[in-house]
Structure formats: structure tokens, C-alpha cells
Scaffold this motif. Structure first.
Motif, mmCIF file in Angstrom:
data_model
loop_
_atom_site.group_PDB
_atom_site.id
_atom_site.type_symbol
_atom_site.label_atom_id
_atom_site.label_comp_id
_atom_site.label_asym_id
_atom_site.label_seq_id
_atom_site.Cartn_x
_atom_site.Cartn_y
_atom_site.Cartn_z
ATOM 1 N N PHE A 54 0.541 -1.113 -0.149
ATOM 2 C CA PHE A 54 0.024 -0.204 0.086
ATOM 3 C C PHE A 54 0.936 1.084 0.177
ATOM 4 N N HIS A 56 1.372 4.869 0.481
ATOM 5 C CA HIS A 56 1.169 6.361 0.836
ATOM 6 C C HIS A 56 2.096 7.642 -0.001
ATOM 7 N N ASP A 292 -4.043 8.032 6.645
ATOM 8 C CA ASP A 292 -3.485 7.356 5.998
ATOM 9 C C ASP A 292 -4.522 5.996 5.934
ATOM 10 N N ALA A 294 -4.789 1.230 4.888
ATOM 11 C CA ALA A 294 -5.710 0.697 3.644
ATOM 12 C C ALA A 294 -6.681 0.276 3.465
ATOM 13 N N ALA A 352 -2.016 0.191 -4.982
ATOM 14 C CA ALA A 352 -2.254 -0.983 -3.758
ATOM 15 C C ALA A 352 -2.481 -2.029 -4.233
ATOM 16 N N THR A 358 -6.375 2.397 -1.092
ATOM 17 C CA THR A 358 -5.270 3.291 -0.131
ATOM 18 C C THR A 358 -6.624 4.481 -0.414
#
Ligand SMILES: Cc1cc2nc3c(=O)[nH]c(=O)nc-3n(C[C@H](O)[C@H](O)[C@H](O)COP(=O)(O)OP(=O)(O)OC[C@H]3O[C@@H](n4cnc5c(N)ncnc54)[C@H](O)[C@@H]3O)c2cc1C
Length: 496
Positions: A54, A56, A292, A294, A352, A358
Motif C-alpha cells: 500500500f 501512500h 492514511d 489501507a 495498492a 488506499t
């Protein structure tokens, strides 16, 4: 006198430091770019903050200003792998009744969606969108005699207004809420003068080139800028945090991609007493609290427009957003903060693992706040996307102190390099003939604490380096991109 080690040294590799380094290197100088962290980029970094796979955006995510930047547009960044993805809806703004206002590339379609305010929206935005190619160079610059005075005057008439006043042109809650969400990017009470400016720039940018995100993450912009700088002959050294001027190699010019608080620490003793006093009076604005996520699926927004939007503004009506920004500026932590949310993985499958997503969001908090706003932010998302919480499989948060520890330019969590109100908009960091010069010859500031302020556009770096080129090296910078000029030269080359 012995030859200096470099013509110029730039301290800090955010978008402004990178832009400054490129401008100097383009002029044929020898330039060293120093970065305190192990990775270049400043507000342009991408990392696996939550779970493996993931990716970010640690800070900035959405880049209408980067693609509108008159400097970045002169650079061959696509050659270095930078690819922008433009979501079909630049920004959506949901309401409690399940509907949403949406800003799309077409101004006419956006206006149509605003119903009774369609005409007012067109009247406000059409002239700005039409004249933006010239306006961009005047707006994204320090105070100067504008190259397009009539266009600038028309922009200024609306831009100088508080957003709450400009909103009185609209009658529907949709158009008023939409404008409030745009203006709240100014990170100050919407009743403050000039809060309309950023809202108008962001809307105009949406109707010209959309609100794109870089494939693979914001780091891609920094990597492309750095690759171009190195291809021109520039040198980069990471892992060198500068605490004192004595650490620097010798150079005819030094440009700092830092804010006044850090400049005082690094070089304070060598600056004049008056300038030090001016820097100490510089004010920082509200901070941000960032989350953030997931996710094991896309955010289940009720309104379809939000499910196609790169950015979603969560704050409901103008009144609610204005109250929340006002309360925050006074030191409170509202239960229903205005939330800015981006959903990059909907448009970029590199962010992702397959089927997963994300999301990135932040809200404004008082400068230096230690309060964890995760629950309040998630409640705002849940309000417009019931079932959101069940999709969370990983989470990472940043308090204001953690943000500042990550990047010392975010003083107290302020992501704009200082308050962007009318007293500091043009004269940041101090009232001087050139805001980029410090009181010491050869020493310059090039960060977002100089005009035109926060955001990823590199224009602070461009103008600071141009100042240094003229002052120290008696050289002119490469010209800025001007769409009207480039259209004219295209026509000329066709004719000749
Ligand atoms: C959470 C968040 C979300 C944001 N979202 C957006 C967005 O979506 N779109 C947008 O346009 N903008 C956004 N921004 C704002 C944007 O990131 C900044 O305005 C921009 O990065 C400022 O660029 P800069 O070059 O002035 O400074 P920075 O990007 O802060 O870079 C400064 C660099 O200097 C280095 N440095 C500092 N001090 C020293 C020292 N003493 N020695 C050596 N190195 C040093 C730092 O490590 C850093 O790499 C966001 C910011 C944050 C934090």
C-alpha cells in the motif's frame, strides 16, 4: 581569493528547493543540492505507511498547481517517467441529503450541476478560465506590476474577498458549500479577506487541466525534477541536515528551502537585527492532523460523484465549514472538522494490491495541537459513506508534532510554510524589496514561506533562484511557460 567549491548551494529538496536548483543549473552554474533526510522530495514523498504493497503519499497528493505551474511546464519531466492521471471528477462535495456537487473539467457541465446557480458560476469562472494562461504568471509570483493588469484586476476583485462574501453570489447550498470547500484550502477562517483567492485558483485549474495525481505517487514529481537537475549537471547530497552555515561548502549564493524559524537557527547570527526581528514576527497558521488508510475496498460513498472523484471535500454546508474553520483558528477541535480526502488507488492501480485501496485525508487543527483527530475524521467519512469503517484494514496517523519531526518546515503542523493571510500573502516572510533576499548578501529563502506560498508548484524556488541569478551572477533565468506565447509561436512556426 580562492575559487568557491560551488557557485550555489541549495539547502532542502522540496519542490521549491528542486525548482531553485534547476533554475541555477540551467544557467550553467555549478550547483549542490543538500537534503537533510535520506530521500529527496520534502512534501513529495510516497511510502508504505500502513501495510506492505500500500503506497501512500506522505504529504501532498493532488497536483492542480504542479500542472498549472509556469515553471514546471517548461521542464521535460515526462522524459523522466512522470505521468499524471486525471480523475474524471476533480473534486466532489457531498451533502447530508445524499447528493453531491462535482467539479469536472468541463465548466459548462460543472455549472449545469449547480442548478439555479449555473449562471452565477459561469459568470464567476469563465473569465478566469479564459485568461488563466496569462494570469498564472501574475498570480503565482511576488508582488509586481502585472503583465496582464486588466485580467489581474478582475481576478483581484473576487479573490480579495472573504469566501463568505463571495459565496453570497450563490443561492443554492450546493454552490455555496462547494466554494467553501475550495476556499478552506487557505487554512484560515473563511471570513478572512483573500480566502476566495485559493478557491478561485483551484476551480480555475480544475477547468483547465483537472486535478491530477502522479502515477506511482507524488514522489514521482520529485524524482523527475531531481533526474532533470542531475542530467543538467547538478549534484545532490542526501542525509546532510544543516544546522549552521559553517557546515556548508563555500559558494557565492546559498538558497534555503526552509521557513523563517529554521533560518533564524541556522543563520540568525549573520543576519541584521532588523531582519531577525522581522523573521521572529512571522506567523505560522493552523496545523493539520493526517490519516492514511489501507482499505479492503473502495470508500462506499452514497453520492456517485464522490466515487469518481480524486478529491472529496467533507464538510457539508458553507455554514458548517465556516464554523469549523473559525473554531479551529480559535484553538478548538470541532466534532465535525472539514476533511480533505483523496482516493488515489481508484485511478492508479500501483498504489495498492489488486482489489484493495488506499485513502488519504487530513483536517485542520490548532497550530501545535496534540489531539488525535482520527475518530472525528473517520466519523466525517462515515457520515457520507456508511460502511467505510468496516473497510479499514490498516491506518497511519500524523499529529502536528509528528509532521514537524518528519519535516521541520511544517512548524506546528502548518503545511503552508506560514499563515497565508492578507498580511503575509505577498510580503512573506518580511516586507522587503525582494521577499527572497535575506539581509545577508548571497543568502536567499526559496521555500513556501516566500510568495506565492504553499502548494507544489515550484514557483517560490523559481523566483528566488531568478533573484539570485540577477543579483549575484548578473544572469537572466530561462523564461517561464506562457500558454498564449506558446500558442502564438506554434502558429508562427506553422506559417513560416
Ligand atoms: C499532509 C500534507 C498534504 C498536502 N497536500 C498537498 C496537495 O495535495 N497538493 C499540494 O500542492 N500541496 C500539498 N501540500 C503542501 C506541499 O507539500 C508544500 O506546500 C510543499 O511541499 C512546500 O514545498 P517546499 O519546497 O517549500 O518545502 P518542503 O516540501 O517542505 O521541503 C523542504 C525540504 O527541506 C528539507 N530541510 C528542511 N530543513 C533542512 C535543513 N536544515 N537541512 C537540510 N534539509 C532541510 C526537508 O527535509 C524537506 O525535504 C501538503 C502538505 C502536507 C504536509
Amino acid at each position: 581569493m580562492s575559487k568557491p567549491d560551488y557557485d550555489a548551494v541549495v539547502v532542502g529538496s522540496g519542490p521549491n528547493g528542486l525548482a531553485a536548483a534547476i533554475v541555477l543549473q540551467q544557467a550553467g552554474l555549478s550547483v549542490l543540492l543538500l537534503e537533510g533526510k535520506d530521500q529527496i522530495g520534502g512534501g513529495l514523498r510516497t511510502a508504505e505507511l500502513t501495510l506492505p504493497g500500500f503506497r501512500h503519499d506522505v504529504c501532498s497528493a493532488i497536483h492542480p498547481l504542479a500542472v498549472a505551474s509556469p515553471f514546471f511546464q517548461t521542464l521535460p519531466l515526462a522524459q523522466y517517467g512522470l505521468e499524471y492521471i486525471t480523475p474524471p471528477v476533480a473534486a466532489a462535495h457531498p451533502f447530508d441529503n445524499g447528493t453531491a456537487a462535482a467539479v469536472v473539467n468541463s465548466l459548462a457541465d460543472t455549472a449545469r450541476g449547480l442548478g439555479a446557480d449555473a449562471r452565477a458560476y459561469r459568470q464567476l469562472l469563465e473569465p478566469l478560465v479564459a485568461t488563466w494562461p496569462g494570469l498564472a504568471n501574475d498570480v503565482l509570483a511576488p508582488l509586481h506590476i502585472p503583465r496582464h493588469p486588466l485580467d489581474m484586476a478582475r481576478f483581484g476583485l473576487s479573490a480579495l474577498l472573504p469566501a463568505t462574501v463571495l459565496a453570497s453570489r450563490f443561492q443554492t447550498p450546493e454552490a455555496r458549500g462547494l466554494l467553501a470547500g475550495m476556499a478552506a484550502h487557505a487554512i484560515q477562517p473563511l471570513s478572512n479577506p483573500t480566502t476566495s483567492a485559493i478557491g478561485l485558483v483551484l476551480l480555475t485549474a480544475a477547468h483547465r487541466k483537472g486535478w491530477p495525481l502522479p502515477r506511482g505517487g507524488s514522489q514521482g514529481i520529485a524524482d523527475a525534477l531531481a533526474a532533470h537537475f542531475v542530467a543538467l549537471g547538478g549534484q545532490i547530497e542526501t542525509g546532510t541536515y544543516v544546522r549552521s552555515l559553517t557546515q556548508l561548502p563555500s559558494a557565492k549564493a546559498v538558497l534555503f528551502d526552509v521557513t523563517p524559524a529554521q533560518l533564524l537557527q541556522i543563520a540568525g547570527h549573520s543576519l541584521s537585527a532588523v531582519y531577525q526581528w522581522q523573521l521572529r514576527r512571522y506567523r505560522y497558521g493552523m496545523g493539520v492532523f493526517k490519516v492514511d488508510w489501507a482499505l479492503d475496498g473502495p470508500i462506499p460513498f452514497t453520492a456517485a460523484e464522490c466515487r469518481q472523484a480524486g478529491t472529496v471535500h467533507l464538510g457539508n454546508t458553507l455554514e458548517e465549514i465556516a464554523d469549523s474553520e473559525k473554531a479551529t483558528a480559535r484553538g478548538a477541535h470541532p466534532d465535525k472538522p472539514f476533511v480533505l480526502l483523496a482516493q488515489q488507488s481508484l485511478f492508479d492501480d500501483s498504489r495498492a494490491p489488486a482489489g484493495k485501496h488506499t485513502a488519504w485525508a487530513y483536517c485542520h487543527v490548532p497550530n501545535g495541537s496534540a489531539v488525535d483527530m482520527t475518530a472525528a475524521i473517520e466519523q466525517q467519512v462515515e457520515r457520507f459513506a456508511p460502511g467505510f469503517r468496516e473497510r479499514i484494514i490498516g491506518r497511519h496517523t500524523f499529529t502536528t508534532a509528528q509532521l514537524e519531526a518528519y519535516n521541520p518546515n511544517y512548524v506546528g503542523g502548518d503545511i503552508n510554510g506560514g499563515l497565508l493571510d492578507i498580511t503575509q500573502l505577498f510580503t512573506r516572510p518580511a516586507l522587503r524589496a525582494s521577499p527572497y533576499r535575506t539581509s545577508r548578501a548571497g543568502l536567499y529563502l526559496c521555500s513556501s514561506a516566500t510568495p506565492p506560498g504553499g502548494g507544489v508548484h515550484g514557483m517560490c524556488g523559481y523566483h528566488a533562484a531568478s533573484r539570485a541569478l540577477r543579483d549575484v551572477f548578473k544572469l537572466q533565468p530561462a523564461p517561464l511557460y506562457h500558454e498564449a506565447d506558446s500558442a502564438l509561436s506554434a502558429v508562427k512556426s506553422l506559417v513560416s
